[in-house]
Design a protein around this motif. Structure first.
Motif, PDB file in Angstrom:
ATOM      1  N   ALA A  75       0.827  -1.211   0.000  1.00  0.00           N
ATOM      2  CA  ALA A  75       0.000   0.000   0.000  1.00  0.00           C
ATOM      3  C   ALA A  75       0.858   1.257   0.000  1.00  0.00           C
ATOM      4  CB  ALA A  75      -0.923   0.005   1.208  1.00  0.00           C
ATOM      5  N   GLU A  76       1.987   1.204   0.690  1.00  0.00           N
ATOM      6  CA  GLU A  76       2.856   2.377   0.745  1.00  0.00           C
ATOM      7  C   GLU A  76       3.546   2.628  -0.597  1.00  0.00           C
ATOM      8  OE1 GLU A  76       6.618   4.113   3.297  1.00  0.00           O
ATOM      9  OE2 GLU A  76       5.770   2.161   3.799  1.00  0.00           O
ATOM     10  N   TRP A  77       3.933   1.577  -1.284  1.00  0.00           N
ATOM     11  CA  TRP A  77       4.709   1.734  -2.513  1.00  0.00           C
ATOM     12  C   TRP A  77       3.845   1.773  -3.774  1.00  0.00           C
ATOM     13  CZ3 TRP A  77       9.628   3.127  -2.579  1.00  0.00           C
ATOM     14  CH2 TRP A  77      10.350   2.994  -1.411  1.00  0.00           C
ATOM     15  N   GLU A  78       2.556   1.576  -3.652  1.00  0.00           N
ATOM     16  CA  GLU A  78       1.674   1.573  -4.817  1.00  0.00           C
ATOM     17  C   GLU A  78       1.405   3.004  -5.278  1.00  0.00           C
ATOM     18  OE1 GLU A  78      -0.409   0.306  -7.861  1.00  0.00           O
ATOM     19  OE2 GLU A  78       0.442  -1.118  -6.452  1.00  0.00           O
ATOM     20  N   PRO A  79       1.693   3.325  -6.549  1.00  0.00           N
ATOM     21  CA  PRO A  79       1.460   4.689  -7.027  1.00  0.00           C
ATOM     22  C   PRO A  79      -0.029   4.987  -7.265  1.00  0.00           C
ATOM     23  CG  PRO A  79       2.431   3.357  -8.763  1.00  0.00           C
ATOM     24  CD  PRO A  79       2.397   2.510  -7.538  1.00  0.00           C
ATOM     25  N   ASN A  80      -0.812   3.978  -7.574  1.00  0.00           N
ATOM     26  CA  ASN A  80      -2.241   4.161  -7.806  1.00  0.00           C
ATOM     27  C   ASN A  80      -2.952   4.284  -6.455  1.00  0.00           C
ATOM     28  OD1 ASN A  80      -4.851   4.181  -8.684  1.00  0.00           O
ATOM     29  ND2 ASN A  80      -4.762   2.185  -9.689  1.00  0.00           N
ATOM     30  N   GLU A  81      -3.723   5.359  -6.276  1.00  0.00           N
ATOM     31  CA  GLU A  81      -4.371   5.621  -4.985  1.00  0.00           C
ATOM     32  C   GLU A  81      -5.441   4.587  -4.656  1.00  0.00           C
ATOM     33  OE1 GLU A  81      -4.773   7.360  -1.409  1.00  0.00           O
ATOM     34  OE2 GLU A  81      -3.290   7.900  -2.905  1.00  0.00           O
ATOM     35  N   ASP A  82      -6.202   4.146  -5.647  1.00  0.00           N
ATOM     36  CA  ASP A  82      -7.241   3.141  -5.388  1.00  0.00           C
ATOM     37  C   ASP A  82      -6.642   1.807  -4.969  1.00  0.00           C
ATOM     38  OD1 ASP A  82      -9.279   4.915  -5.980  1.00  0.00           O
ATOM     39  OD2 ASP A  82      -9.317   4.374  -8.114  1.00  0.00           O
ATOM     40  N   ALA A  83      -5.610   1.391  -5.656  1.00  0.00           N
ATOM     41  CA  ALA A  83      -4.942   0.136  -5.292  1.00  0.00           C
ATOM     42  C   ALA A  83      -4.272   0.259  -3.929  1.00  0.00           C
ATOM     43  CB  ALA A  83      -3.915  -0.246  -6.354  1.00  0.00           C
ATOM     44  N   SER A  84      -3.735   1.434  -3.627  1.00  0.00           N
ATOM     45  CA  SER A  84      -3.109   1.659  -2.326  1.00  0.00           C
ATOM     46  C   SER A  84      -4.139   1.542  -1.203  1.00  0.00           C
ATOM     47  CB  SER A  84      -2.460   3.039  -2.299  1.00  0.00           C
ATOM     48  OG  SER A  84      -1.941   3.321  -1.028  1.00  0.00           O
ATOM     49  N   GLN A  85      -5.317   2.096  -1.400  1.00  0.00           N
ATOM     50  CA  GLN A  85      -6.378   1.980  -0.394  1.00  0.00           C
ATOM     51  C   GLN A  85      -6.838   0.538  -0.246  1.00  0.00           C
ATOM     52  OE1 GLN A  85      -9.429   4.719  -1.475  1.00  0.00           O
ATOM     53  NE2 GLN A  85      -8.296   6.507  -0.742  1.00  0.00           N
ATOM     54  N   ARG A  86      -6.887  -0.189  -1.348  1.00  0.00           N
ATOM     55  CA  ARG A  86      -7.291  -1.597  -1.295  1.00  0.00           C
ATOM     56  C   ARG A  86      -6.279  -2.424  -0.491  1.00  0.00           C
ATOM     57  NH1 ARG A  86      -7.871  -2.350  -6.413  1.00  0.00           N
ATOM     58  NH2 ARG A  86      -5.869  -3.328  -6.781  1.00  0.00           N
ATOM     59  N   PHE A  87      -4.991  -2.203  -0.740  1.00  0.00           N
ATOM     60  CA  PHE A  87      -3.952  -2.904   0.027  1.00  0.00           C
ATOM     61  C   PHE A  87      -3.998  -2.499   1.507  1.00  0.00           C
ATOM     62  CE2 PHE A  87      -1.502  -3.451  -4.071  1.00  0.00           C
ATOM     63  CZ  PHE A  87      -1.654  -4.818  -4.106  1.00  0.00           C
ATOM     64  N   SER A  88      -4.275  -1.237   1.771  1.00  0.00           N
ATOM     65  CA  SER A  88      -4.352  -0.759   3.146  1.00  0.00           C
ATOM     66  C   SER A  88      -5.525  -1.408   3.887  1.00  0.00           C
ATOM     67  CB  SER A  88      -4.497   0.761   3.144  1.00  0.00           C
ATOM     68  OG  SER A  88      -4.574   1.256   4.440  1.00  0.00           O
ATOM     69  N   ARG A  89      -6.669  -1.517   3.238  1.00  0.00           N
ATOM     70  CA  ARG A  89      -7.815  -2.196   3.861  1.00  0.00           C
ATOM     71  C   ARG A  89      -7.514  -3.666   4.112  1.00  0.00           C
ATOM     72  NH1 ARG A  89     -10.810   0.987   0.152  1.00  0.00           N
ATOM     73  NH2 ARG A  89     -10.912  -0.786  -1.263  1.00  0.00           N
ATOM     74  N   ARG A  90      -6.837  -4.302   3.168  1.00  0.00           N
ATOM     75  CA  ARG A  90      -6.450  -5.709   3.358  1.00  0.00           C
ATOM     76  C   ARG A  90      -5.495  -5.861   4.538  1.00  0.00           C
ATOM     77  NH1 ARG A  90      -4.810  -7.855  -2.454  1.00  0.00           N
ATOM     78  NH2 ARG A  90      -6.854  -7.737  -3.397  1.00  0.00           N
ATOM     79  N   ALA A  91      -4.551  -4.935   4.648  1.00  0.00           N
ATOM     80  CA  ALA A  91      -3.599  -4.989   5.770  1.00  0.00           C
ATOM     81  C   ALA A  91      -4.336  -4.871   7.093  1.00  0.00           C
ATOM     82  CB  ALA A  91      -2.563  -3.869   5.631  1.00  0.00           C
ATOM     83  N   ARG A  92      -5.281  -3.932   7.175  1.00  0.00           N
ATOM     84  CA  ARG A  92      -6.048  -3.775   8.409  1.00  0.00           C
ATOM     85  C   ARG A  92      -6.880  -5.028   8.701  1.00  0.00           C
ATOM     86  NH1 ARG A  92     -10.021   0.782   7.953  1.00  0.00           N
ATOM     87  NH2 ARG A  92     -11.147  -0.817   6.825  1.00  0.00           N
ATOM     88  N   LYS A  93      -7.494  -5.586   7.658  1.00  0.00           N
ATOM     89  CA  LYS A  93      -8.331  -6.780   7.833  1.00  0.00           C
ATOM     90  C   LYS A  93      -7.515  -7.962   8.331  1.00  0.00           C
ATOM     91  CE  LYS A  93      -9.478  -9.180   4.274  1.00  0.00           C
ATOM     92  NZ  LYS A  93     -10.052  -9.681   3.021  1.00  0.00           N
ATOM     93  N   PHE A  94      -6.366  -8.226   7.708  1.00  0.00           N
ATOM     94  CA  PHE A  94      -5.531  -9.343   8.126  1.00  0.00           C
ATOM     95  C   PHE A  94      -4.978  -9.140   9.533  1.00  0.00           C
ATOM     96  CE2 PHE A  94      -4.868 -10.457   3.495  1.00  0.00           C
ATOM     97  CZ  PHE A  94      -5.576 -11.642   3.574  1.00  0.00           C
ATOM     98  N   ALA A  95      -4.614  -7.910   9.872  1.00  0.00           N
ATOM     99  CA  ALA A  95      -4.080  -7.640  11.207  1.00  0.00           C
ATOM    100  C   ALA A  95      -5.147  -7.882  12.271  1.00  0.00           C
ATOM    101  CB  ALA A  95      -3.558  -6.209  11.288  1.00  0.00           C
ATOM    102  N   ILE A  96      -6.356  -7.431  12.020  1.00  0.00           N
ATOM    103  CA  ILE A  96      -7.434  -7.635  12.995  1.00  0.00           C
ATOM    104  C   ILE A  96      -7.781  -9.115  13.104  1.00  0.00           C
ATOM    105  CG2 ILE A  96      -9.878  -7.176  13.424  1.00  0.00           C
ATOM    106  CD1 ILE A  96      -9.373  -4.344  12.333  1.00  0.00           C
ATOM    107  N   ILE A  97      -7.822  -9.818  11.982  1.00  0.00           N
ATOM    108  CA  ILE A  97      -8.090 -11.260  12.008  1.00  0.00           C
ATOM    109  C   ILE A  97      -7.017 -11.984  12.811  1.00  0.00           C
ATOM    110  CG2 ILE A  97      -8.095 -13.342  10.567  1.00  0.00           C
ATOM    111  CD1 ILE A  97      -9.581 -11.711   8.446  1.00  0.00           C
TER     112      ILE A  97
END
Length: 124
Positions: A75-97
Motif C-alpha cells: 500500500a505504501e509503494w503503490e502509485p495508484n491511490e485506489d490500489a493503495s487503499q485496497r492494500f491498506s484495507r487488506r492490511a487492516r483486515k488481516f491484522a485484525i483477524i
C-alpha cells in the motif's frame, strides 16, 4: 604550548544558558529569534496500518500478521491511490483477524481443558 595562538580564545560577549524549555528560541526581550520555525505538533497517523500489522505479528498469529505487513508495504509503494487503499484495507483486515484469532485461542484453551476434564470424569 600556552604561547600558541590556537589555545587562546577571546569571547566578546557571553551567552547565558537558558534552562527553561522553549526559551532557547527567544532573544532577551522575549521576541522570537530570526530563523526559528514553529511547527504544529505532529500527530500519529498510520495511513497504511503498518504498526497494526507489526503488532499483529507480535501479539497475534504471526503468519497472518506477516500477510498484513506485506499488504501494508504494498500500500505504501503503490502509485495508484485506489490500489493503495485496497492494500491498506487488506492490511487492516488481516491484522485484525490475526489478533482476534489469537485472543480467541487464548480464551478457548482453558474452556476446552475444562470440558475435557469434565468428560474424563463422566467416563469414570
Amino acid at each position: 604550548m600556552s604561547d600558541s595562538p590556537h589555545t587562546c580564545v577571546t569571547v566578546d560577549e557571553e551567552t547565558p544558558l537558558k534552562t527553561v524549555p522553549g526559551s532557547g528560541d527567544q532573544l532577551e526581550g522575549g521576541t522570537p529569534a530570526v530563523g526559528v520555525v514553529h511547527r504544529a505538533p505532529r500527530r500519529f497517523h498510520d495511513k497504511h496500518h503498518r504498526w497494526l500489522a507489526i503488532c499483529s505479528i507480535i501479539c497475534g498469529i504471526s503468519c497472518i500478521g506477516i500477510k498484513a505487513l506485506i499488504n501494508s508495504v504494498k500500500a505504501e509503494w503503490e502509485p495508484n491511490e485506489d490500489a493503495s487503499q485496497r492494500f491498506s484495507r487488506r492490511a487492516r483486515k488481516f491484522a485484525i483477524i490475526s489478533i482476534v484469532t489469537w485472543l480467541s485461542i487464548l480464551a478457548l484453551a482453558p474452556l476446552l481443558m475444562a470440558l475435557g476434564s469434565y468428560l474424563v470424569t463422566l467416563q469414570d
